[in-house]
Design a protein around this motif. Structure first.
Motif, PDB file in Angstrom:
ATOM      1  N   GLY A 295      12.665 -16.447  -5.332  1.00  0.00           N
ATOM      2  CA  GLY A 295      12.731 -14.996  -5.292  1.00  0.00           C
ATOM      3  C   GLY A 295      13.053 -14.493  -3.898  1.00  0.00           C
ATOM      4  O   GLY A 295      13.544 -15.230  -3.051  1.00  0.00           O
ATOM      5  N   ILE A 296      12.723 -13.239  -3.694  1.00  0.00           N
ATOM      6  CA  ILE A 296      13.003 -12.629  -2.398  1.00  0.00           C
ATOM      7  C   ILE A 296      11.910 -12.971  -1.396  1.00  0.00           C
ATOM      8  O   ILE A 296      10.813 -13.413  -1.777  1.00  0.00           O
ATOM      9  CB  ILE A 296      13.138 -11.101  -2.533  1.00  0.00           C
ATOM     10  N   ASN A 297      12.236 -12.794  -0.129  1.00  0.00           N
ATOM     11  CA  ASN A 297      11.279 -12.957   0.970  1.00  0.00           C
ATOM     12  C   ASN A 297      10.637 -14.343   1.020  1.00  0.00           C
ATOM     13  O   ASN A 297       9.491 -14.483   1.494  1.00  0.00           O
ATOM     14  CB  ASN A 297      10.175 -11.892   0.891  1.00  0.00           C
ATOM     15  N   GLY A 298      11.339 -15.362   0.556  1.00  0.00           N
ATOM     16  CA  GLY A 298      10.857 -16.732   0.665  1.00  0.00           C
ATOM     17  C   GLY A 298       9.862 -17.163  -0.391  1.00  0.00           C
ATOM     18  O   GLY A 298       9.337 -18.282  -0.336  1.00  0.00           O
TER      19      GLY A 298
ATOM     20  N   SER B 260       1.157 -22.114 -16.779  1.00  0.00           N
ATOM     21  CA  SER B 260       0.969 -21.505 -15.464  1.00  0.00           C
ATOM     22  C   SER B 260       2.285 -21.053 -14.871  1.00  0.00           C
ATOM     23  O   SER B 260       3.369 -21.545 -15.248  1.00  0.00           O
ATOM     24  CB  SER B 260       0.286 -22.494 -14.518  1.00  0.00           C
ATOM     25  N   PHE B 261       2.196 -20.135 -13.952  1.00  0.00           N
ATOM     26  CA  PHE B 261       3.366 -19.615 -13.237  1.00  0.00           C
ATOM     27  C   PHE B 261       2.875 -19.176 -11.857  1.00  0.00           C
ATOM     28  O   PHE B 261       2.864 -18.006 -11.518  1.00  0.00           O
ATOM     29  CB  PHE B 261       3.980 -18.454 -14.022  1.00  0.00           C
ATOM     30  N   HIS B 262       2.492 -20.145 -11.051  1.00  0.00           N
ATOM     31  CA  HIS B 262       1.906 -19.857  -9.746  1.00  0.00           C
ATOM     32  C   HIS B 262       2.976 -19.466  -8.731  1.00  0.00           C
ATOM     33  O   HIS B 262       4.071 -20.046  -8.706  1.00  0.00           O
ATOM     34  CB  HIS B 262       1.141 -21.067  -9.222  1.00  0.00           C
ATOM     35  N   LEU B 263       2.625 -18.532  -7.862  1.00  0.00           N
ATOM     36  CA  LEU B 263       3.530 -18.025  -6.828  1.00  0.00           C
ATOM     37  C   LEU B 263       3.201 -18.698  -5.500  1.00  0.00           C
ATOM     38  O   LEU B 263       2.013 -18.773  -5.131  1.00  0.00           O
ATOM     39  CB  LEU B 263       3.375 -16.507  -6.703  1.00  0.00           C
ATOM     40  N   THR B 264       4.208 -19.162  -4.792  1.00  0.00           N
ATOM     41  CA  THR B 264       3.978 -19.835  -3.522  1.00  0.00           C
ATOM     42  C   THR B 264       4.957 -19.341  -2.465  1.00  0.00           C
ATOM     43  O   THR B 264       6.020 -18.789  -2.765  1.00  0.00           O
ATOM     44  CB  THR B 264       4.128 -21.365  -3.653  1.00  0.00           C
TER      45      THR B 264
ATOM     46  N   PRO C  76       0.821  -1.217   0.000  1.00  0.00           N
ATOM     47  CA  PRO C  76       0.000   0.000   0.000  1.00  0.00           C
ATOM     48  C   PRO C  76       0.851   1.261   0.000  1.00  0.00           C
ATOM     49  O   PRO C  76       1.781   1.403   0.809  1.00  0.00           O
ATOM     50  CB  PRO C  76      -0.814  -0.135   1.285  1.00  0.00           C
ATOM     51  N   ASN C  77       0.543   2.133  -0.926  1.00  0.00           N
ATOM     52  CA  ASN C  77       1.221   3.433  -1.040  1.00  0.00           C
ATOM     53  C   ASN C  77       2.726   3.297  -1.255  1.00  0.00           C
ATOM     54  O   ASN C  77       3.483   4.199  -0.895  1.00  0.00           O
ATOM     55  CB  ASN C  77       0.945   4.291   0.189  1.00  0.00           C
ATOM     56  N   LYS C  78       3.121   2.182  -1.849  1.00  0.00           N
ATOM     57  CA  LYS C  78       4.539   1.996  -2.170  1.00  0.00           C
ATOM     58  C   LYS C  78       4.669   1.566  -3.618  1.00  0.00           C
ATOM     59  O   LYS C  78       3.705   1.194  -4.278  1.00  0.00           O
ATOM     60  CB  LYS C  78       5.169   0.960  -1.240  1.00  0.00           C
ATOM     61  N   GLY C  79       5.895   1.623  -4.123  1.00  0.00           N
ATOM     62  CA  GLY C  79       6.136   1.255  -5.508  1.00  0.00           C
ATOM     63  C   GLY C  79       6.138  -0.237  -5.719  1.00  0.00           C
ATOM     64  O   GLY C  79       6.027  -1.029  -4.783  1.00  0.00           O
ATOM     65  N   LEU C  80       6.264  -0.631  -6.956  1.00  0.00           N
ATOM     66  CA  LEU C  80       6.306  -2.038  -7.325  1.00  0.00           C
ATOM     67  C   LEU C  80       7.696  -2.599  -7.096  1.00  0.00           C
ATOM     68  O   LEU C  80       8.703  -1.971  -7.426  1.00  0.00           O
ATOM     69  CB  LEU C  80       5.952  -2.199  -8.802  1.00  0.00           C
ATOM     70  N   GLN C  81       7.737  -3.808  -6.581  1.00  0.00           N
ATOM     71  CA  GLN C  81       9.016  -4.470  -6.319  1.00  0.00           C
ATOM     72  C   GLN C  81       9.024  -5.816  -7.029  1.00  0.00           C
ATOM     73  O   GLN C  81       8.062  -6.577  -6.951  1.00  0.00           O
ATOM     74  CB  GLN C  81       9.207  -4.666  -4.811  1.00  0.00           C
ATOM     75  N   LEU C  82      10.123  -6.109  -7.707  1.00  0.00           N
ATOM     76  CA  LEU C  82      10.263  -7.388  -8.390  1.00  0.00           C
ATOM     77  C   LEU C  82      10.513  -8.497  -7.374  1.00  0.00           C
ATOM     78  O   LEU C  82      11.448  -8.418  -6.573  1.00  0.00           O
ATOM     79  CB  LEU C  82      11.426  -7.315  -9.382  1.00  0.00           C
ATOM     80  N   LEU C  83       9.659  -9.525  -7.423  1.00  0.00           N
ATOM     81  CA  LEU C  83       9.822 -10.674  -6.533  1.00  0.00           C
ATOM     82  C   LEU C  83      10.717 -11.735  -7.156  1.00  0.00           C
ATOM     83  O   LEU C  83      11.599 -12.282  -6.507  1.00  0.00           O
ATOM     84  CB  LEU C  83       8.465 -11.308  -6.232  1.00  0.00           C
ATOM     85  N   LEU C  84      10.411 -12.065  -8.409  1.00  0.00           N
ATOM     86  CA  LEU C  84      11.173 -13.097  -9.101  1.00  0.00           C
ATOM     87  C   LEU C  84      10.838 -13.064 -10.588  1.00  0.00           C
ATOM     88  O   LEU C  84       9.871 -12.403 -10.998  1.00  0.00           O
ATOM     89  CB  LEU C  84      10.872 -14.484  -8.521  1.00  0.00           C
TER      90      LEU C  84
END
Lengths: 112, 113
Positions: free
Chosen positions: A59-62, A73-77, A40-48
């Protein structure tokens, strides 16, 4: 034409439980695929990202995602949700020589 | 990666006026992009801005409404012209760094009254 579908507009999980955010794409070719997070109220960050190397991407943060060509498909877990994971998540597809196409987004809520 | 800043961070404008949004990146990049994110919606690409050439606009966006400048490899501007309430959105710039990765600025939240 390429398109991206995120099957759930809103996902709610309890803290400490697994997260699954679904993404399907339509493409005649092998795309590059990305997951971005927007707090919320922040920019977009690349996860993977997936760019035709290993099909299981960490990716980042587990977070991690698996590219399954047969299922398009490309599901995020994530094994265990944290309160700080609450955000909007966007799946993005990119075909060579073309531009980013964003999915509609999935809002993740994490309950204490 | 790249660090991207945008000015202004937010603005409230009257209909019929124009606003120019600035995007500054901390390294030289070839490709810069401008997106719009309408309230509660996903991102839509407005145009691609490469230094030394005219911007390339996506379907539904025209140069007269969204003129773009790209004077050098670290800077770009997007102008929202003759604004109407339907232009109220978050406008984001991004840059392509490597392996097709895009990094985004924090966005400019525009409200048109």
């Amino acid at each position: 034409a390429q398109s991206v579908t995120q099957l759930d507009s809103h996902v709610s999980v309890s803290e400490g439980t697994p997260v699954l955010l679904r993404c399907n794409y339509s493409s005649s070719y092998s795309p590059s695929l990305f997951w971005y997070v927007q707090h919320p109220n922040k920019g977009l960050q690349l996860l993977l990202k997936y760019t035709s190397a290993a099909t299981l991407v960490k990716g980042i943060n587990g977070f991690e995602a698996e590219f399954k060509k047969s299922e398009t498909s490309f599901h995020l877990t994530k094994p265990s949700a944290h309160m700080s994971d609450a955000a909007e998540y966007f799946c993005v597809v990119l075909l060579y020589g073309q531009n980013f196409v964003f999915g509609p987004g999935t809002r993740l809520s994490v309950l204490p | 990666s790249a660090v991207i800043s945008q000015k202004p961070s937010r603005d409230i404008c009257q209909r019929g006026t124009s606003l120019t949004i600035q995007c500054q990146v901390d390294s030289q990049v070839t490709m810069m992009f401008w997106y719009r994110q309408q309230p509660g919606q996903s991102l839509t690409l407005i145009a691609t801005a490469n230094q030394g050439s005219e911007a390339t606009y996506e379907s539904g966006f025209v140069i007269d409404k969204f003129p773009i400048s790209r004077p050098n490899l670290t800077f770009s501007t997007l102008t929202v012209s003759n604004m109407s309430p339907e232009d109220s959105s978050i406008y984001l710039c991004s840059v392509e760094v490597q392996d097709y990765e895009q990094y985004f600025g924090p966005g400019t939240r525009l409200t048109v009254t």
